[in-house]
Structure formats: C-alpha cells, structure tokens
Design an enzyme around this catalytic site. Sequence first.
Site, short mmCIF file in Angstrom:
data_model
loop_
_atom_site.label_atom_id
_atom_site.label_comp_id
_atom_site.label_asym_id
_atom_site.label_seq_id
_atom_site.Cartn_x
_atom_site.Cartn_y
_atom_site.Cartn_z
N TRP A 23 0.82 -1.21 0.00
CA TRP A 23 0.00 0.00 0.00
C TRP A 23 0.86 1.27 0.00
CZ3 TRP A 23 -0.60 -4.01 3.51
CH2 TRP A 23 0.05 -3.88 4.72
N ARG A 24 2.18 1.08 0.12
CA ARG A 24 3.06 2.25 0.00
C ARG A 24 3.56 2.43 -1.44
NH1 ARG A 24 6.37 1.45 5.62
NH2 ARG A 24 4.78 2.37 6.95
N GLU A 36 -5.88 1.01 5.09
CA GLU A 36 -6.04 1.66 6.40
C GLU A 36 -7.19 1.03 7.19
OE1 GLU A 36 -4.05 3.59 7.89
OE2 GLU A 36 -2.70 3.93 6.21
N GLN A 41 -6.54 -2.14 14.25
CA GLN A 41 -6.55 -3.25 15.22
C GLN A 41 -5.89 -4.52 14.70
OE1 GLN A 41 -8.26 -2.57 18.07
NE2 GLN A 41 -9.66 -0.95 17.46
N LEU A 79 -10.25 -12.03 9.31
CA LEU A 79 -9.55 -10.77 9.63
C LEU A 79 -10.13 -10.12 10.90
CD1 LEU A 79 -7.22 -9.18 8.42
CD2 LEU A 79 -8.81 -8.06 6.88
N TYR A 119 -9.21 9.42 11.93
CA TYR A 119 -7.97 8.71 11.59
C TYR A 119 -7.94 8.35 10.10
CZ TYR A 119 -4.58 5.20 10.75
OH TYR A 119 -3.56 4.52 10.17
N ASP A 137 -2.92 7.52 15.67
CA ASP A 137 -3.36 6.19 16.09
C ASP A 137 -2.53 5.82 17.33
OD1 ASP A 137 -0.83 5.71 15.11
OD2 ASP A 137 -1.41 4.07 13.76
N CYS A 198 15.53 2.85 21.62
CA CYS A 198 15.89 4.27 21.61
C CYS A 198 17.26 4.51 20.96
CB CYS A 198 15.89 4.82 23.03
SG CYS A 198 14.26 4.73 23.79
S1 SF4 Z 1 14.01 8.04 21.97
FE1 SF4 Z 1 12.94 6.19 22.54
S2 SF4 Z 1 11.11 6.86 23.61
FE2 SF4 Z 1 11.92 8.63 22.52
S3 SF4 Z 1 10.78 8.65 20.58
FE3 SF4 Z 1 12.69 7.54 20.23
S4 SF4 Z 1 12.19 5.36 20.60
FE4 SF4 Z 1 10.54 6.61 21.46
#
Ligand code: SF4
Length: 358
Positions: A23-24, A36, A41, A79, A119, A137, A198
Amino acid sequence: MTPAEFSRCLLEWYRRTHRRLPWRETRDPYAILVSETMLQQTQVKTVLPYFQRWLARYPTVKSLAAAPDADVLKAWEGLGYYRRARLLHAAAKCIVTEFNGEFPKSTEDISSLPGVGPYTLGAVASIAFNLAMPVVDGNVMRVLTRWFGIRENATRAETRKQLWDLAQSLIPEGCAGDFNQALMELGATVCVPHRPFCLLCPVRTGCWAFAHNAQEELPRVAPRPATVKEFEYAGLVLRSGYVLLCQRKGGQRMERLWQFPSVTLKKPVEQWDKRWKETFGAFKTSERLATLNYSVTNHRIRLEFFAMRDFTRRKARGTEWMSFASVRDLAFTAAHRKLADRFVEKPPAAAEDQAKDG
Ligand code: SF4
C-alpha cells in the site's frame, strides 16, 4: 532538537529506511482506504495477504460496490472486526451513488463516507492526496507522548485534542503523506510499547522520555476493561450431506457470520445440554470432538464442540441446513471455521447421520 528538526529528521529517516509494503507503492485512494481499514486493530503481517487478495478480487471501488454482502464478508473472513468490512462496502456504494464512482478528493467529501472517522480521513487525505491532515493512532500517540513528555491520561478528550493539534502542527509543508507514515512507522518499529529501541531512534536527541528514562511509563492510558470468561457449547449435527448451521443475528458481535449451533454461558455448567436442547432441539447422546480457546476483544472463550446423535430439530430461528459443498463459501467466525474445516467434509463416526426435523 526543535519540533521542526524532529519532523525533518523523522522524514529523512523514513525515506531512507521504511519497510516496503504494497500500500506504500500506490497513491490510489481506494487501495489506501482498504489498507487503512484493514490495518485498524490488526498487524501488518496479518493484513498483507488479505490486502493482496482483496485488490485482486475487488480492484476498483465499482467492483466492490457491485459485490453481494455475503461475498464481501467471505473475503474478510478471518480478519476479525467485521464491521470494518461492512463499512468499507458501504463506502464503496456511497462513492458510486454520490460521487459517480470517482473517489472524492476534498476532506469534506472523504469524511462523509461511511466508516471514515478522523484517523481514516487523515490517512487517506494525506497519503493519497498529500493534504495536510494529521493522523493519530496508537503508534503516533506513543511517539508524541514520549517525545513531548505528555503525562496526562492520553485517552481523555482534552489530551486527545492536544495530540491531534500537535500532530497537525508537526506536518512539514508538502510532505503530509510521508510524514504521517513516518510517525506511524517509528511507533510500529522503533518506539514500540515495551523496551523501545531508543538507541536506533532518529529523534532520540530531544526526547523527553529518553532523557528521563520514562519510556515505559508513557503513554498513560485508562486501564483496559476486565477480561470476561465465557463457555461456549457447540454441536455438529448432520443429515444426508447437510449440516445444521446458524447465522449470527444483527446487533451481535460478528453479525451475519455463520457458525455451528451453540449456547454461551457465563459459567461451565453440567447442564449445558439442557440449554442447548431448549434452543435448537433434542438429542440423545453427544460426544466431545474438540476444545478450542479463543478471544474476541476482552472475552476469553472456551469452546467445546460435540457431535450430536438422534437429533430432533426445533424450528429455531436462524438455523438452516446447509450442504457440505456450500460450507466452503460461507463466511464463518474464526473459531467455527477451524471446526468446519476439520469436521464437516470428513465427519467423524460419532456424528452419524441421524437427524430429523421436529
Ligand atoms: S528516543 Fe525512545 S522513547 Fe523517545 S521517541 Fe525515540 S524510541 Fe521513542
């Protein structure tokens, strides 16, 4: 990092690294509406084969609008959240009758389609037409609450409005479609609910939750509804190449899907068969064929499946004898589809053909 830098870094990251998904590869608003709707869900890997089969079967709005209701439900079988299929079908019919079969291009017209809430409107308008409409979302909510350190309950109306306004303000000019997908992609693949990645995050600098080691605390949401246990007792009743089935009533969850005749109780009780006989008809003996556990929203259901013998049918509303051959073409609930695939075409000896109408 400023909010404008956040948007720029995120967009660059998305354009460099995003997952290739069918879909992209398109700007067709109908295909985007389908994807979409399916993705609400539901996980990407589950949606992928459905999306491709759906577009092969209904390549245009007109082909979907012309399809019978039962075929559309059958195409959606497995689904879940079947209301989405009905609304998608209704939206296609609306495009044919109200817009002469042309997918509407303005936000006002798109939002008038059945099933299109904020949405879906944001997703279709931004991805198909690059209109500067936001999407929020669950993934976007998580990214924004963490990055901006929004610690209020994210399901409250005021906080939701704050998140929608924020999402709107972050859209870089001329890049709404890619930016919205970038926010959702970050939430789906990096800023995940537990243990977000992160160290791989393109907007780590400036993230409030990362700086305060508070990733797991956000977003704050209302507690989930308590789990409800239910006990379902279903019967396999056969007669000369036909099987007794029920179609779920309107207003029930999974309405109009087919299943074996069953009763659902709050507690496992010895006398389930009394309830079953009162509802569908009398049988002399039953033999357990299978036990399944499945979930629908917050309901955890234990399903016991029995072969019924010497059955005399009541004229129960909604029950019908259906030929074995037709069973493949009916849309079943997921749990009952498993039972149908296993037990209808090659019935066990315990389900010997001894049924008659009362
Ligand atoms: S640093 Fe971590 S908590 Fe902050 S937006 Fe990026 S992935 Fe999310």
